[in-house]
Design a protein around this motif. Structure first.
Motif, PDB file in Angstrom:
ATOM      1  N   GLU A   1      -5.789   0.982  -5.229  1.00 38.06           N
ATOM      2  CA  GLU A   1      -4.862   0.152  -4.858  1.00 38.06           C
ATOM      3  C   GLU A   1      -4.649  -0.518  -5.668  1.00 38.06           C
TER       4      GLU A   1
ATOM      5  N   THR B   1       4.714   0.819  -6.263  1.00 35.19           N
ATOM      6  CA  THR B   1       4.329  -0.045  -5.769  1.00 35.19           C
ATOM      7  C   THR B   1       4.644  -1.308  -6.770  1.00 35.19           C
TER       8      THR B   1
ATOM      9  N   LYS C   1       0.603  -1.231   0.003  1.00 38.12           N
ATOM     10  CA  LYS C   1      -0.217   0.179  -0.018  1.00 38.12           C
ATOM     11  C   LYS C   1       1.013   1.029   0.367  1.00 38.12           C
TER      12      LYS C   1
END
Ligand SMILES: *Cc1c(COP(=O)(O)O)cnc(C)c1O
Length: 368
Positions: free
Chosen positions: A64, A42, A34
């Protein structure tokens, strides 16, 4: 080209995950990615985690999770923080496991598609998300009905510690026993609970009794101790934040530095201009307190940290415009660590890396 660079060592990240596996060899491993993978980026981190064989990825928000799927990620993926109107249909369609923290949310998820994969969150004492007390009873009853009708698939039950970074805190034993009771309650209602999970990094390292079926590893995978009181000697920092001197000048005793003149030289010295500031997420509260790495040792930050820049005191060292400055990294070359910056800024190392924002470029080392 950016003025400053974050170098992310993917080999080190994978080595950290492997080292953390050894702490919980019988549990599945979830890599928590996260908040832009705690500032590390990410998508490359998620790919590295999958390549390292993690069993699950975890993120907070629906967006996300969808961004990860859009990047091509396919494996087990859990998200846990949705608001009304969240794109549950897209999540279900993308095979994301969605967390329900209450009955209304469970119904919204159940209505969102074909037999959604749902994990149930119980609040065992953090008083954040999750169902508490009678809300949990109601969530269990609703989940049992929907599972029985074939409307949902319950794939997990989980909770989160309040004080895992203080291993002796009484909250830990309490939450663990509340969690065990909640899992039993679900089983008694006829629901196979799926994966049961409670531990974050600190609990994975310090509390084997909390491992259950899966551990959710965030901060320690990035090579940062959850707390100075919970050292994880087998991991090393993944991220180095670095730039070069944008200016160098010799100033006399009495010269004052930066906004507010909050520091003045008591002797002739050399000042170096570092072209990052709070616009990059550098904590202004570390003004006059933090240090940077320069030529194998440390140099103090002088005066107020600005939006785009900060000033360091290089003393009588030889310095040229363009010389390397490392804000923080593993510490191999004498540079500070994220924990050192946290101490200087009055915060935790999580916030140092996660707040990195703005005008950095990210460079990835190691096999992609
Ligand atoms: C962020 C988070 C984690 C990871 O915690 P670390 O302390 O970074 O290991 C685990 N579980 C949940 C629910 C989280 O929000």
């Amino acid at each position: 080209m950016s003025n400053a660079e974050l170098v992310v060592d993917l080999d080190q990240y994978r080595a950290n995950l492997a080292a953390l596996r050894a702490y919980a060899p019988d549990a599945l491993q979830m890599a928590v990615v996260k908040a832009n993978a705690y500032g590390h980026g990410t998508v490359p981190i998620a790919r590295a985690a999958r390549g390292a064989g993690v069993d699950w990825l975890g993120v907070a928000t629906p967006q996300e999770a969808l961004d990860l799927r859009a990047s091509g990620d396919r494996g087990p993926l859990l998200c846990w923080l949705a608001i009304p109107g969240a794109p549950f249909a897209e999540l279900v369609d993308a095979d994301v496991d969605v967390t329900a923290s209450g009955v209304d949310q469970l119904h919204a998820i159940a209505a969102a598609g074909e037999r959604p994969r749902v994990q149930l969150k119980v609040d065992t004492g953090l008083s954040r998300n999750g169902a508490f007390g009678p809300q949990w009873d109601a969530l269990v009853a609703a989940a049992a009905r929907l599972q029985e009708a074939g409307t949902i698939e319950v794939t997990g039950v989980w909770s989160h510690f309040a004080s895992a970074d203080e291993p002796d805190h009484p909250a830990n034993d309490h939450q663990e026993s509340v969690f065990r009771a909640a899992v039993d309650q679900l089983a008694s209602a006829g629901v196979d609970p799926g994966v049961r999970h409670l531990a974050n990094s600190a609990a994975a390292v310090t509390r084997p009794s909390s491992h259950f079926d899966l551990v959710r590893i965030g901060i320690a995978s990035y090579g940062i101790d959850p707390d100075p009181a919970v050292p994880v000697p087998e991991v090393r920092p993944v991220l180095t934040a670095r730039t070069v001197l944008a200016n160098v000048k010799r100033v006399p005793a009495g010269a004052s530095v930066s906004y507010g003149w909050r520091w003045s030289a008591d002797r002739e010295t050399t000042l170096g201009l570092v072209p990052v500031g709070y616009g990059e997420g550098i904590h202004r509260t570390a003004s006059n307190r933090a240090e940077v790495g320069f030529a194998g040792s440390r140099a103090p930050v002088r005066g107020t940290i600005c939006m785009d820049q900060l000033v360091v005191d290089l003393g009588d060292r030889t310095a040229r415009i363009g010389d390397r400055v490392t804000l923080f990294g593993p510490g191999d070359d004498g540079e500070p660590t994220a924990q050192d910056w946290a101490d200087a800024a009055g915060t935790i190392a999580y916030e140092i890396v996660t707040r990195l924002a703005g005008r950095w470029s990210r460079t990835y080392r190691g096999e992609r």
